[in-house]
Scaffold this motif. Structure first.
Motif, PDB file in Angstrom:
ATOM      1  N   TYR A 181      62.983  49.520 -28.589  1.00  0.00           N
ATOM      2  CA  TYR A 181      61.982  49.692 -29.629  1.00  0.00           C
ATOM      3  C   TYR A 181      62.659  50.137 -30.922  1.00  0.00           C
ATOM      4  O   TYR A 181      63.820  50.554 -30.927  1.00  0.00           O
ATOM      5  CB  TYR A 181      60.949  50.736 -29.201  1.00  0.00           C
ATOM      6  N   ASP A 182      61.911  50.057 -32.011  1.00  0.00           N
ATOM      7  CA  ASP A 182      62.421  50.604 -33.271  1.00  0.00           C
ATOM      8  C   ASP A 182      62.658  52.104 -33.109  1.00  0.00           C
ATOM      9  O   ASP A 182      61.856  52.812 -32.479  1.00  0.00           O
ATOM     10  CB  ASP A 182      61.410  50.387 -34.402  1.00  0.00           C
ATOM     11  N   THR A 183      63.771  52.586 -33.671  1.00  0.00           N
ATOM     12  CA  THR A 183      63.971  54.032 -33.711  1.00  0.00           C
ATOM     13  C   THR A 183      62.835  54.655 -34.510  1.00  0.00           C
ATOM     14  O   THR A 183      62.492  54.181 -35.591  1.00  0.00           O
ATOM     15  CB  THR A 183      65.319  54.374 -34.350  1.00  0.00           C
ATOM     16  N   HIS A 184      62.227  55.705 -33.968  1.00  0.00           N
ATOM     17  CA  HIS A 184      61.021  56.251 -34.583  1.00  0.00           C
ATOM     18  C   HIS A 184      61.058  57.777 -34.561  1.00  0.00           C
ATOM     19  O   HIS A 184      61.861  58.396 -33.846  1.00  0.00           O
ATOM     20  CB  HIS A 184      59.763  55.737 -33.877  1.00  0.00           C
ATOM     21  N   THR A 211      54.755  55.418 -34.435  1.00  0.00           N
ATOM     22  CA  THR A 211      54.793  54.057 -33.904  1.00  0.00           C
ATOM     23  C   THR A 211      56.243  53.595 -33.762  1.00  0.00           C
ATOM     24  O   THR A 211      57.121  53.994 -34.530  1.00  0.00           O
ATOM     25  CB  THR A 211      54.027  53.092 -34.816  1.00  0.00           C
ATOM     26  N   LYS A 212      56.482  52.721 -32.783  1.00  0.00           N
ATOM     27  CA  LYS A 212      57.842  52.280 -32.486  1.00  0.00           C
ATOM     28  C   LYS A 212      57.986  50.767 -32.619  1.00  0.00           C
ATOM     29  O   LYS A 212      58.749  50.138 -31.872  1.00  0.00           O
ATOM     30  CB  LYS A 212      58.254  52.748 -31.096  1.00  0.00           C
ATOM     31  N   GLY A 213      57.243  50.185 -33.565  1.00  0.00           N
ATOM     32  CA  GLY A 213      57.338  48.753 -33.789  1.00  0.00           C
ATOM     33  C   GLY A 213      56.547  47.970 -32.766  1.00  0.00           C
ATOM     34  O   GLY A 213      55.555  48.445 -32.217  1.00  0.00           O
ATOM     35  N   LEU A 214      57.004  46.763 -32.470  1.00  0.00           N
ATOM     36  CA  LEU A 214      56.351  45.933 -31.471  1.00  0.00           C
ATOM     37  C   LEU A 214      56.859  46.281 -30.082  1.00  0.00           C
ATOM     38  O   LEU A 214      58.020  46.664 -29.907  1.00  0.00           O
ATOM     39  CB  LEU A 214      56.626  44.455 -31.761  1.00  0.00           C
ATOM     40  N   ASN A 215      55.970  46.139 -29.079  1.00  0.00           N
ATOM     41  CA  ASN A 215      56.436  46.342 -27.712  1.00  0.00           C
ATOM     42  C   ASN A 215      57.138  45.084 -27.199  1.00  0.00           C
ATOM     43  O   ASN A 215      57.285  44.095 -27.926  1.00  0.00           O
ATOM     44  CB  ASN A 215      55.291  46.785 -26.789  1.00  0.00           C
ATOM     45  N   PRO A 220      51.649  45.268 -31.297  1.00  0.00           N
ATOM     46  CA  PRO A 220      51.950  46.479 -32.063  1.00  0.00           C
ATOM     47  C   PRO A 220      51.706  47.744 -31.239  1.00  0.00           C
ATOM     48  O   PRO A 220      50.822  47.778 -30.379  1.00  0.00           O
ATOM     49  CB  PRO A 220      50.989  46.399 -33.251  1.00  0.00           C
ATOM     50  N   THR A 221      52.489  48.771 -31.509  1.00  0.00           N
ATOM     51  CA  THR A 221      52.325  50.062 -30.844  1.00  0.00           C
ATOM     52  C   THR A 221      51.526  51.001 -31.749  1.00  0.00           C
ATOM     53  O   THR A 221      51.368  50.757 -32.944  1.00  0.00           O
ATOM     54  CB  THR A 221      53.676  50.694 -30.506  1.00  0.00           C
TER      55      THR A 221
END
Length: 282
Positions: A181-184, A211-215, A220-221
């Motif tokens: 996932y995106d670093t969040h 939010t961590k971007g797309l799963n 979307p998360t």
């Protein structure tokens, strides 16, 4: 579960190694909690779970360690496989180390209600066998911490999370490559506050996770909120044991958008779970 065992061995080795050199304090416990209103994303049913936990916390010259492993046993409403009447099993381990900057530098960094500042790092690892997702979470945690000057403790950390998963889909019988996932960002808090004049403690944690971007499926998360609180009564004197050896109590967990799944579109993504709890400290 081999990765869980390896992580547990690493965390315990790091914890006990530092504690062995200069332990100021330590607390190790076995505990049990039970609730009938657990919930899982994409599962609209109320789930009963038995949870056994091992935890170790310790402080040494330059900071503190915390290690915890939950073993969660679900009932048939969270089945272990498609068509199974047995419940899922999950192991969840986490480790945190907080380096106290005041102790490292030898300076008094307290200011008003703030006792000090630190840097917290660690990891989370889980493994679950269930009918659908079969999570294999891996997460690294790093960020600054504020330690407040209260009876007991209250720590608040602003951290970066680097998370990945590689589930085996029980419905399609296909494994998913490890997805990152995106670093969040996340705001973590934890506390243990004694109640004056009675053998009670108010303990828990509250996490606000961005939010961590797309799963891994391209959806979307959502922002995730996880608050777990407990009120524990020290019954040690009733059993002829030392103070803080045996505790009984009640707890409540509110978990919105669990694992980043938006409650608006995903059934079971928000849990409201009252629990009973028992702890043995040694």
């Amino acid at each position: 579960m081999n990765t869980i065992r390896l992580a547990a061995s690493f965390a315990l080795a790091a914890t006990f190694a530092s504690a062995a050199h200069a332990a100021d304090w330590s607390d190790t416990s076995l505990s049990y909690r039970y609730g009938t209103k657990f919930s899982e994303p994409y599962n609209g049913a109320d789930i009963t779970k038995h949870v056994v936990n091992f935890s170790h916390a310790s402080g040494y010259k330059y900071g503190s360690n915390f290690f915890s492993v939950d073993y969660l046993l679900s009932d048939e409403n969270d089945p272990s496989a498609v068509g199974s009447r047995s419940g899922a099993h999950e192991a969840y381990a986490l480790y945190r180390h907080t380096l106290d900057l005041g102790k490292v530098t030898g300076k008094n960094l307290s200011y008003g209600v703030i006792r000090g500042f630190g840097i917290t790092g660690g990891f989370d690892i889980n493994s679950k066998t269930d009918a659908g997702y079969n999570s294999k979470k891996r997460m690294l945690v790093l960020g600054p911490t504020i330690m407040f000057d209260v009876p007991g403790f209250l720590n608040v950390s602003l951290v970066a999370l680097h998370e990945s998963n590689a589930p085996y889909n029980g419905f399609t019988q296909k494994a998913t490559d490890r997805y990152r996932y995106d670093t969040h960002a996340a705001l973590f808090s934890s506390w243990s506050i004694p109640i004056p004049n009675v053998p009670l403690e108010f303990e828990g944690y509250a996490n606000y996770i961005g939010t961590k971007g797309l799963n891994e499926y391209g959806a979307p998360t959502a922002v995730e909120i996880n608050v777990d609180m407990k009120l524990m009564y020290d019954v040690s004197s009733l059993l002829g044991a030392n103070k803080n050896t045996f505790k009984l109590g009640v707890g409540y967990q509110y978990w919105k958008n669990k694992f980043g799944n938006p409650s608006k579109t995903v059934p079971g993504a928000t849990a409201r779970t009252p629990m009973v709890r028992a702890e043995y400290h040694f």
